[in-house]
Design an enzyme around this catalytic site. Structure first.
Site, PDB file in Angstrom:
ATOM      1  N   GLY A  72      -6.055   9.163   4.003  1.00 19.36           N
ATOM      2  CA  GLY A  72      -5.358   7.891   4.140  1.00 19.36           C
ATOM      3  C   GLY A  72      -4.579   7.808   5.444  1.00 19.36           C
ATOM      4  O   GLY A  72      -4.562   6.759   6.097  1.00 19.36           O
ATOM      5  N   SER A  73      -3.953   8.903   5.829  1.00 20.46           N
ATOM      6  CA  SER A  73      -3.152   8.883   7.063  1.00 20.46           C
ATOM      7  C   SER A  73      -4.029   8.572   8.264  1.00 20.46           C
ATOM      8  O   SER A  73      -3.669   7.748   9.112  1.00 20.46           O
ATOM      9  CB  SER A  73      -2.461  10.237   7.276  1.00 20.46           C
ATOM     10  OG  SER A  73      -1.615  10.544   6.197  1.00 20.46           O
ATOM     11  N   ASN A 154       4.128   3.365  -2.966  1.00 21.13           N
ATOM     12  CA  ASN A 154       3.970   4.688  -3.559  1.00 21.13           C
ATOM     13  C   ASN A 154       5.202   5.174  -4.314  1.00 21.13           C
ATOM     14  O   ASN A 154       5.094   6.067  -5.142  1.00 21.13           O
ATOM     15  CB  ASN A 154       3.574   5.709  -2.494  1.00 21.13           C
ATOM     16  CG  ASN A 154       4.411   5.606  -1.244  1.00 21.13           C
ATOM     17  OD1 ASN A 154       4.517   4.548  -0.629  1.00 21.13           O
ATOM     18  ND2 ASN A 154       5.032   6.703  -0.869  1.00 21.13           N
ATOM     19  N   GLN A 182      -2.514   3.786  -2.636  1.00 20.83           N
ATOM     20  CA  GLN A 182      -2.033   3.878  -4.014  1.00 20.83           C
ATOM     21  C   GLN A 182      -2.776   2.915  -4.945  1.00 20.83           C
ATOM     22  O   GLN A 182      -2.870   3.157  -6.145  1.00 20.83           O
ATOM     23  CB  GLN A 182      -0.530   3.560  -4.082  1.00 20.83           C
ATOM     24  CG  GLN A 182       0.353   4.637  -3.485  1.00 20.83           C
ATOM     25  CD  GLN A 182       0.340   5.935  -4.281  1.00 20.83           C
ATOM     26  OE1 GLN A 182       0.116   5.951  -5.493  1.00 20.83           O
ATOM     27  NE2 GLN A 182       0.583   7.047  -3.607  1.00 20.83           N
ATOM     28  N   GLY A 203      -9.055   9.864  -0.866  1.00 22.97           N
ATOM     29  CA  GLY A 203      -9.747  10.459  -2.002  1.00 22.97           C
ATOM     30  C   GLY A 203      -8.829  11.103  -3.028  1.00 22.97           C
ATOM     31  O   GLY A 203      -9.001  10.928  -4.237  1.00 22.97           O
ATOM     32  N   HIS A 204      -7.820  11.840  -2.544  1.00 19.66           N
ATOM     33  CA  HIS A 204      -7.058  12.665  -3.496  1.00 19.66           C
ATOM     34  C   HIS A 204      -6.067  11.887  -4.339  1.00 19.66           C
ATOM     35  O   HIS A 204      -5.457  12.438  -5.253  1.00 19.66           O
ATOM     36  CB  HIS A 204      -6.378  13.841  -2.776  1.00 19.66           C
ATOM     37  CG  HIS A 204      -5.168  13.482  -1.963  1.00 19.66           C
ATOM     38  ND1 HIS A 204      -3.900  13.708  -2.415  1.00 19.66           N
ATOM     39  CD2 HIS A 204      -5.033  12.933  -0.742  1.00 19.66           C
ATOM     40  CE1 HIS A 204      -3.026  13.316  -1.484  1.00 19.66           C
ATOM     41  NE2 HIS A 204      -3.700  12.846  -0.457  1.00 19.66           N
ATOM     42  N   THR A 240     -18.807  16.528  12.851  1.00 19.15           N
ATOM     43  CA  THR A 240     -19.777  16.730  11.775  1.00 19.15           C
ATOM     44  C   THR A 240     -19.126  16.378  10.447  1.00 19.15           C
ATOM     45  O   THR A 240     -18.012  16.804  10.155  1.00 19.15           O
ATOM     46  CB  THR A 240     -20.279  18.185  11.778  1.00 19.15           C
ATOM     47  OG1 THR A 240     -20.859  18.443  13.052  1.00 19.15           O
ATOM     48  CG2 THR A 240     -21.293  18.422  10.677  1.00 19.15           C
ATOM     49  N   CYS A 327      17.654  15.667  -0.771  1.00 15.86           N
ATOM     50  CA  CYS A 327      18.661  16.264   0.099  1.00 15.86           C
ATOM     51  C   CYS A 327      18.035  17.382   0.908  1.00 15.86           C
ATOM     52  O   CYS A 327      18.575  17.832   1.895  1.00 15.86           O
ATOM     53  CB  CYS A 327      19.811  16.850  -0.709  1.00 15.86           C
ATOM     54  SG  CYS A 327      20.664  15.628  -1.678  1.00 15.86           S
TER      55      CYS A 327
HETATM   56  C1  LIG Z   1      -0.695   9.442   0.133  1.00 13.86           C
HETATM   57  C2  LIG Z   1      -0.561   8.188   0.915  1.00 13.86           C
HETATM   58  C3  LIG Z   1      -1.031   8.116   2.233  1.00 13.86           C
HETATM   59  C4  LIG Z   1      -1.610   9.297   2.955  1.00 13.86           C
HETATM   60  O1  LIG Z   1      -2.879   9.634   2.467  1.00 13.86           O
HETATM   61  P1  LIG Z   1      -3.471  11.103   2.792  1.00 13.86           P
HETATM   62  O2  LIG Z   1      -4.864  11.065   2.300  1.00 13.86           O
HETATM   63  O3  LIG Z   1      -2.608  12.074   2.049  1.00 13.86           O
HETATM   64  O4  LIG Z   1      -3.384  11.268   4.281  1.00 13.86           O
HETATM   65  C5  LIG Z   1      -0.919   6.913   2.897  1.00 13.86           C
HETATM   66  N1  LIG Z   1      -0.381   5.835   2.303  1.00 13.86           N
HETATM   67  C6  LIG Z   1       0.062   5.855   1.031  1.00 13.86           C
HETATM   68  C7  LIG Z   1       0.625   4.630   0.415  1.00 13.86           C
HETATM   69  C8  LIG Z   1       0.004   7.043   0.304  1.00 13.86           C
HETATM   70  O5  LIG Z   1       0.477   7.059  -0.944  1.00 13.86           O
END
Ligand SMILES: *Cc1c(COP(=O)(O)O)cnc(C)c1O
Length: 401
Positions: A72-73, A154, A182, A203-204, A240, A327
């Protein structure tokens, strides 16, 4: 045996059995390079095409509008940087609009863009976490090229009115990107119906493997790749391909898509049971929109406790949950999301996020309610702040005004 309840599905999710089974051949015998001409390689290419088709079907787009990434990042970075680095936008188009409570993958990318000379406007959200649409529209000017607003938050689970946002964008000729990491697999997303130009997923967060994701990029939008090289992903993302990961992502999306309605119904029921139970604790509030929220997300602020202490004690009871009141980062500030929805510091310090998935059960939820209630009581019994709140008298007078 000690009970273990994993209830931090917004942080990550366990790979499902079907995803594991789909990936396994590509970690063993199916090791060919998808760019090869011989059959070991063509098989891998076919599996990737299938995965791309699953993602495209779920989003209602064309397979060649899907770019696989490392998560996602990367998808967020590619959407934002790729658009501006393409050199295809008119010279004056150097303005981005986002919100104050985006994921850091968007927020810090926007801050980077500011450092290299682009303009960014951060639109506020209301107490439930909805983008202020009038503020959004007022922020658009003739230099605006892109609006990037997350589909669902999130930390508090609030779902945005994506159609309303895209309507505003398109009325002014501005592109709309949404971080749907999300939301994907947890609600229906049709990019055509919702008017989404670019969309990030991971994916995760939907029971696929870590290190996998995708960017949907509508045909006609030109992006400069972040990674140059062998020209994979139609030149949009070299390297790849992570074939096993892509197959796992595809299977996770297929499964989520085919089971969406029943899974949403099941998880929503669990979530509402949990919310009802936790709100019986005095001086506890739900954060986010009570109705338009992700099926699995239950998020609270609980007065007179410290979120980190709560989460650490829940861990001792076998519970994985999270808090935006960290914290440990060295700063005493609660998360930017809790600040953005206008919570006072002292309230935001007691935040708790419990995110459920289809692998959770009613027994899990009852155990969560029991332990959260117990730990909150224990923490409050030791708290001078609680004592003062209840008795009107400080147990210890720590500071004089
Ligand atoms: C987890 C998350 C990401 C980042 O996704 P990754 O696959 O961990 O890089 C980006 N945006 C939101 C809203 C997320 O919850």
């Amino acid at each position: 045996m000690e009970r273990v309840v994993y209830s931090d599905n917004a942080a990550t999710t366990p790979i499902s059995k079907n995803v594991y089974n789909a990936m396994l051949p590509y970690l063993t015998s199916g090791y060919g390079n998808p760019s090869s001409l011989y059959s070991l390689g063509r098989e891998e290419k076919k599996a990737m095409d299938q995965a791309r088709a699953y993602v495209a079907k779920s989003l209602n787009c064309e397979p060649n509008e899907v770019i696989f990434t490392s998560g996602g990042s990367e998808a967020d970075n590619l959407a934002i940087k790729g658009l501006f680095f393409s050199g295809k936008l008119p010279k004056n188009k150097r303005h981005i609009i986002t919100s104050t409570f985006e994921h850091h993958a968007v927020l810090y990318t926007c801050e980077f863009m500011e450092r290299i000379g682009y303009d960014v406007t951060y639109v506020n959200v209301d107490e439930q976490g909805h983008i202020k649409l009038d503020e959004l529209e007022a922020a658009i000017n003739e230099n605006t090229a892109l609006v990037t607003i997350m589909a669902a938050n999130n930390e508090i689970g609030t779902i945005q009115d994506l159609k309303a946002i895209s309507d505003i964008c398109h009325k002014h000729g501005v592109l709309f990107h949404t971080d749907a990491v999300q939301a994907m697999g947890h609600m229906r997303i049709d990019v055509k119906e919702l008017g989404i130009d670019m969309l990030s997923l991971s994916g995760h967060k939907l029971r696929g493997p870590k290190g996998t994701g995708a960017l949907y990029c509508r045909k006609g939008i030109v992006l400069e790749p972040l990674i140059h090289g062998g020209g994979q992903e139609r030149g949009k993302r070299s390297g790849t391909e992570n074939v096993a990961g892509i197959v796992g992502l595809g299977e996770a999306v297929r499964y989520a898509d085919e089971n969406l309605e029943s899974s949403m119904e099941y998880v929503t029921k669990l979530r509402d049971r949990l919310i009802e139970g936790v709100l019986k604790i005095p001086y506890t509030k739900l954060t986010g929109d009570p109705v338009n929220r992700l099926p699995g997300t239950a998020s609270f602020v609980i007065e007179c406790i410290e979120g980190e202490s709560l989460v650490l004690r829940l861990d001792l009871a076998g519970i994985a949950a999270s808090t935006g009141s960290a914290c440990s980062t060295g700063s005493l500030d609660p998360s930017h999301v809790l600040m953005a929805i206008g919570l006072p510091h002292e309230v935001a310090h007691g935040s708790l996020r419990v995110t459920l998935g289809e692998q959770n059960t009613e027994e899990d939820v009852d155990y969560l309610i029991e332990k959260i209630t117990y730990v909150v009581k224990t923490l409050r019994d030791m708290s001078p702040v609680w004592d003062e709140k209840i008795n009107g008298q400080p147990m210890l007078k720590l500071f004089d005004k």
